[in-house]
Design an enzyme around this catalytic site. Structure first.
Site, short mmCIF file in Angstrom:
data_model
loop_
_atom_site.label_atom_id
_atom_site.label_comp_id
_atom_site.label_asym_id
_atom_site.label_seq_id
_atom_site.Cartn_x
_atom_site.Cartn_y
_atom_site.Cartn_z
N CYS A 286 -10.49 0.29 25.30
CA CYS A 286 -11.47 0.52 26.37
C CYS A 286 -12.69 1.28 25.88
O CYS A 286 -13.77 1.13 26.41
CB CYS A 286 -10.83 1.29 27.50
SG CYS A 286 -9.61 0.30 28.33
N SER B 160 0.84 -1.20 0.00
CA SER B 160 0.00 0.00 0.00
C SER B 160 0.88 1.25 0.00
O SER B 160 1.81 1.35 0.81
CB SER B 160 -0.88 -0.03 1.25
OG SER B 160 -1.71 1.09 1.29
#
Ligand SMILES: Cc1ncc(COP(=O)(O)O)c(C=O)c1O
Length: 390
Positions: A325, A199
């Site tokens: 989280c 890429s």
């Protein structure tokens, strides 16, 4: 103070020379390379020139390089393309637990379509054991896909050996080289790769352009159907400026790679040492030396990765974390789980990825700021406090 970027594994800035090479292809040289008139022929020539530069860098023939819309598309084309093309021969695919989502998710998709996928484990440094690859092969195996180097922990896999095993058994071998193309020296033959993904935006080229190397004789079923571009293997009008920029980025990588590897390895090792010496209870994630020159990934006990990331960001330092989280699943990175970290340790992870513009004073600044951030966060952590009293 000037912000410091330590997230080159996520993306790199375009090199100025890359942008300058691209610019004329937005204005004067705008023709469609599939058009027969002079405007089209001009851009077609430029696209083919870029293809030759890139193919030579890979040690491949130009006809073996397919331009795509990025690493994700290249991985999808490799995995699904080979699976569908070889469906009559079998339905079993071998990959690893630490692949990028752009390989894992196509594999999960194929499982719903009746394919079987073996997700090989890795050891605590993140290495796939070639012996496990050998053992996993069955008469129904139609593809092996193991990444060259991991984007999170930087571990470099023994792909040459794995590709050799695949070749012996006549199974196509794909490697996701998005993190290594233009950063480490290799040819497709050295890696024994039949398919390889890369890429441009990971090597100071533009976003939204990538390549799939497809060894002559390896069959894929294209999943884009339309025009006859790229030898009927990837329909859609070429992203001409993107491809020109990709070619330029490869030219620049070729020029600077050796020096860059030396510089980044020295900076990386100094950063790792500095973190280990200045902060207690730190674990280095990934292999100690079989790792990308620009990758540092650590777990710092008793602090949340996101807390550190946000504190550093406020101080003008950009990093990444495998902690999750704030995501809905609360699941930390599958890579950190695969190397055997506990949820707690994985949640305290931080990745610093270094790049061409990284300087020694950037490392000094980080080594100055990070211990203070950790100290402050630990002083606010009830867990850390109670641990002290225990
Ligand atoms: C190892 C790896 N594979 C694939 C990709 C996806 O590449 P792209 O962003 O070009 O779709 C990335 C990007 O983060 C990567 O690191």
């Amino acid at each position: 103070m000037k912000p410091i970027y330590f997230d080159y594994a996520a993306t790199t800035p375009c090199d100025r020379e890359v942008v300058e090479a691209m610019l004329p292809y937005f204005y004067d040289r705008f023709g469609n390379p599939s058009s027969m008139h002079a405007f089209g022929q001009e851009t077609r020539g430029a696209v083919e020139q870029a293809r030759e530069t890139i193919a030579a860098f890979l040690g491949a023939a130009p006809s073996e390089v397919i331009f795509t819309g990025g690493g994700t598309e290249s991985n999808n084309t490799a995995v699904k393309g080979v699976a569908y093309a070889r469906r009559k021969k079998g339905n079993h695919i071998i990959t690893s637990r630490i692949e990028h989502h752009a390989v894992i998710e196509p594999c999960r998709f194929l499982e719903k379509e009746g394919f079987q996928v073996t997700y090989l484990p890795v050891d605590s440094d993140g290495l796939v054991d070639p012996g496990d690859v050998k053992k996993a092969i069955t008469d129904r195996t139609i593809l092996i896909s193991i990444m060259h180097a991991n984007n999170e922990i930087g571990t470099i896999q023994p792909v040459r050996e794995i590709g050799g095993i695949a070749r012996e058994r006549g199974i196509p071998f794909h490697t996701d080289a998005v993190q290594t193309f233009g950063h480490l020296p290799f040819t497709v033959d050295e890696l024994n790769a039949d398919l390889l993904s890369a890429s441009a935006h990971k090597l100071y080229g533009p976003k939204g352009v990538g390549l799939l190397y497809l060894r002559k004789g390896t069959r894929i079923t294209p999943f884009m159907h339309g025009g006859e571009q790229e030898g009927n293997r990837r329909a859609s009008t070429h992203n001409v400026p993107g491809i020109i920029g990709f070619g330029k980025a490869v030219e620049l990588a070729k020029r600077s790679m050796e020096e860059e590897i030396r510089n980044l390895t020295a900076l990386r090792d100094r950063l790792i040492r500095g973190i280990m010496e200045s902060i207690g209870e730190v674990k280095l994630n990934g292999h100690p030396h079989l790792r990308l020159p620009g990758n540092v990934n650590v777990s710092i006990a008793h602090v949340e990765g996101e807390g550190m990331l946000l504190s550093l960001d406020l101080l003008g330092i950009a990093s990444a974390t495998g902690s999750a989280c704030s995501s809905s699943s609360l699941e930390p990175s599958h890579v950190l789980m695969a190397i055997g970290l506990t949820h707690e340790t994985a949640h305290g992870s931080l990745r610093f990825s270094l790049g061409r513009p990284t300087t020694s004073s950037d490392i000094d600044r980080l080594l100055d700021v990070l211990p203070q951030v950790v100290k402050r966060l630990r002083s606010m952590s009830p867990l850390y406090q109670s641990r002290d009293k225990a």
